[in-house]
Design an enzyme around this catalytic site. Structure first.
Site, PDB file in Angstrom:
ATOM      1  N   ASP A  26       0.828  -1.200   0.000  1.00 22.56           N
ATOM      2  CA  ASP A  26       0.000   0.000   0.000  1.00 22.56           C
ATOM      3  C   ASP A  26       0.868   1.259   0.000  1.00 22.56           C
ATOM      4  O   ASP A  26       1.927   1.284   0.622  1.00 22.56           O
ATOM      5  CB  ASP A  26      -0.900  -0.013   1.241  1.00 22.56           C
ATOM      6  CG  ASP A  26      -2.050   0.966   1.143  1.00 22.56           C
ATOM      7  OD1 ASP A  26      -2.313   1.474   0.037  1.00 22.56           O
ATOM      8  OD2 ASP A  26      -2.690   1.236   2.178  1.00 22.56           O
ATOM      9  N   HIS A  43       3.005   3.476  -9.096  1.00 20.55           N
ATOM     10  CA  HIS A  43       2.838   2.046  -9.387  1.00 20.55           C
ATOM     11  C   HIS A  43       4.105   1.462 -10.017  1.00 20.55           C
ATOM     12  O   HIS A  43       4.471   0.312  -9.745  1.00 20.55           O
ATOM     13  CB  HIS A  43       1.642   1.833 -10.303  1.00 20.55           C
ATOM     14  CG  HIS A  43       0.328   2.164  -9.653  1.00 20.55           C
ATOM     15  ND1 HIS A  43      -0.006   1.717  -8.388  1.00 20.55           N
ATOM     16  CD2 HIS A  43      -0.738   2.898 -10.092  1.00 20.55           C
ATOM     17  CE1 HIS A  43      -1.220   2.149  -8.070  1.00 20.55           C
ATOM     18  NE2 HIS A  43      -1.685   2.868  -9.086  1.00 20.55           N
ATOM     19  N   SER A  71      -6.809  -6.363  -5.916  1.00 16.35           N
ATOM     20  CA  SER A  71      -7.951  -6.947  -5.235  1.00 16.35           C
ATOM     21  C   SER A  71      -9.179  -6.933  -6.129  1.00 16.35           C
ATOM     22  O   SER A  71      -9.241  -6.195  -7.123  1.00 16.35           O
ATOM     23  CB  SER A  71      -8.248  -6.175  -3.943  1.00 16.35           C
ATOM     24  OG  SER A  71      -8.899  -4.950  -4.237  1.00 16.35           O
ATOM     25  N   SER A  72     -10.168  -7.711  -5.742  1.00 16.90           N
ATOM     26  CA  SER A  72     -11.415  -7.726  -6.502  1.00 16.90           C
ATOM     27  C   SER A  72     -12.133  -6.386  -6.401  1.00 16.90           C
ATOM     28  O   SER A  72     -12.961  -6.053  -7.255  1.00 16.90           O
ATOM     29  CB  SER A  72     -12.326  -8.861  -5.998  1.00 16.90           C
ATOM     30  OG  SER A  72     -12.489  -8.802  -4.586  1.00 16.90           O
ATOM     31  N   GLU A  73     -11.800  -5.588  -5.389  1.00 14.61           N
ATOM     32  CA  GLU A  73     -12.390  -4.259  -5.237  1.00 14.61           C
ATOM     33  C   GLU A  73     -11.664  -3.194  -6.060  1.00 14.61           C
ATOM     34  O   GLU A  73     -12.190  -2.098  -6.269  1.00 14.61           O
ATOM     35  CB  GLU A  73     -12.380  -3.848  -3.761  1.00 14.61           C
ATOM     36  CG  GLU A  73     -13.365  -4.617  -2.884  1.00 14.61           C
ATOM     37  CD  GLU A  73     -12.852  -5.997  -2.498  1.00 14.61           C
ATOM     38  OE1 GLU A  73     -11.627  -6.210  -2.534  1.00 14.61           O
ATOM     39  OE2 GLU A  73     -13.686  -6.874  -2.189  1.00 14.61           O
ATOM     40  N   ASN A  74     -10.450  -3.527  -6.520  1.00 15.72           N
ATOM     41  CA  ASN A  74      -9.680  -2.524  -7.276  1.00 15.72           C
ATOM     42  C   ASN A  74     -10.297  -2.180  -8.622  1.00 15.72           C
ATOM     43  O   ASN A  74      -9.927  -1.179  -9.251  1.00 15.72           O
ATOM     44  CB  ASN A  74      -8.236  -2.997  -7.484  1.00 15.72           C
ATOM     45  CG  ASN A  74      -7.391  -2.883  -6.235  1.00 15.72           C
ATOM     46  OD1 ASN A  74      -6.390  -3.575  -6.087  1.00 15.72           O
ATOM     47  ND2 ASN A  74      -7.781  -2.005  -5.307  1.00 15.72           N
ATOM     48  N   LEU A 201      -7.029  -5.209   7.103  1.00 16.34           N
ATOM     49  CA  LEU A 201      -6.648  -6.334   6.240  1.00 16.34           C
ATOM     50  C   LEU A 201      -7.190  -6.204   4.824  1.00 16.34           C
ATOM     51  O   LEU A 201      -6.720  -6.890   3.920  1.00 16.34           O
ATOM     52  CB  LEU A 201      -7.112  -7.655   6.852  1.00 16.34           C
ATOM     53  CG  LEU A 201      -6.481  -8.012   8.202  1.00 16.34           C
ATOM     54  CD1 LEU A 201      -6.977  -9.370   8.666  1.00 16.34           C
ATOM     55  CD2 LEU A 201      -4.970  -7.979   8.122  1.00 16.34           C
ATOM     56  N   SER A 202      -8.182  -5.365   4.627  1.00 16.46           N
ATOM     57  CA  SER A 202      -8.715  -5.103   3.283  1.00 16.46           C
ATOM     58  C   SER A 202      -9.050  -6.382   2.513  1.00 16.46           C
ATOM     59  O   SER A 202      -8.667  -6.538   1.357  1.00 16.46           O
ATOM     60  CB  SER A 202      -7.739  -4.230   2.489  1.00 16.46           C
ATOM     61  OG  SER A 202      -7.630  -2.950   3.074  1.00 16.46           O
TER      62      SER A 202
END
Length: 246
Positions: A26, A43, A71-74, A201-202
């Site tokens: 992060d 990045h 992540s799947s949320e990204n 932990l996200s």
């Protein structure tokens, strides 16, 4: 494998070294913002950090390094940023595969990476296949990964097996459930590090982190290096792990 068996010692002393370390990488965006650079610059530096930390982990005796890459949320991020991240992944796979093979590193990917573009899926499959016979350290990349979805998928697989008569519901225990997860076969997670000062932990390795040591550091991921990893391992070595005992 018993969680206590997941530790080993450095060859030159008795300091316990975690066999399995995971990192929530992060701070790329904040690193770039502090330098008045576009997020892609952060990045790119993050990819460089992956290279040096992966090498340092092997040199410092870590057997398995798991990195939270996407992540799947990204997917909620701006389309341009997601496109840039996928481009960096292509670049990493293209440029690092030769070194992974040469250094006897096995690549493993967890998460629903097959939802990525076809060319990326082909590159990932090729990298996994070409490193599958390697017997050294293991580099695990979490791509399009979410721990809650992983747990639900494992529950569904076991439920289907029970419905088909392959197992009984009473036979399902922690070990069987662990074997149904995408991390099956890996040593238990010993140490989970998150960079950039955030303390959550996200949705990363929620089941696997049950008895892991957690370490939150202020260092932004692009600045994380071999020395920072060595300090994290040293902090781990000073902790007493009781696993619920005295």
């Amino acid at each position: 494998m018993d969680v206590i068996e997941s530790l080993h010692s450095r060859s030159d002393d008795t300091t316990p070294v975690p066999r399995h370390v995971a990192i929530i990488m992060d701070g790329n965006g904040r690193w770039a913002k502090a330098r008045r650079l576009p997020r892609i610059a952060g990045h790119k530096q993050g990819v460089e950090a992956v290279r040096r930390v992966s090498k340092a982990a092997r040199e410092q005796g870590v057997e398995v390094l798991t990195l939270y890459a996407f992540s799947s949320e990204n997917w909620r991020r701006p389309e341009e940023e997601v496109r840039d991240l996928m481009g960096l992944l292509r670049h990493f796979l293209k440029n690092e595969l030769k070194d992974l093979v040469a250094e006897n590193v096995r690549l493993r990917v967890i998460g629903d990476y097959r939802a990525l573009s076809g060319d990326l899926v082909a590159m990932i499959d090729d990298a996994i296949a070409k490193t599958s016979v390697n017997t050294g350290a293991t580099l695990v990349i979490a791509l399009n990964y979410g721990a809650q979805a992983e747990i639900v998928a494992a529950a569904r697989r076991l439920a289907s097996a029970a419905q088909a008569g392959e197992i009984t519901a009473d036979a399902i225990d922690e070990a069987m459930f662990s074997d149904a997860l995408t991390t099956h076969g890996l040593p238990p997670l010993d140490l989970l590090i998150r960079t950039s000062g955030e303390q959550r932990l996200s949705n990363f390795l929620l089941w696997q982190a049950a008895y892991a040591e957690l370490l939150f550091v202020d260092t932004l991921w692009p600045d994380f290096d071999a020395a920072a990893l060595a300090d994290a391992l040293a902090q781990f070595g000073r902790r007493q792990r009781r696993f619920g005992g005295l």
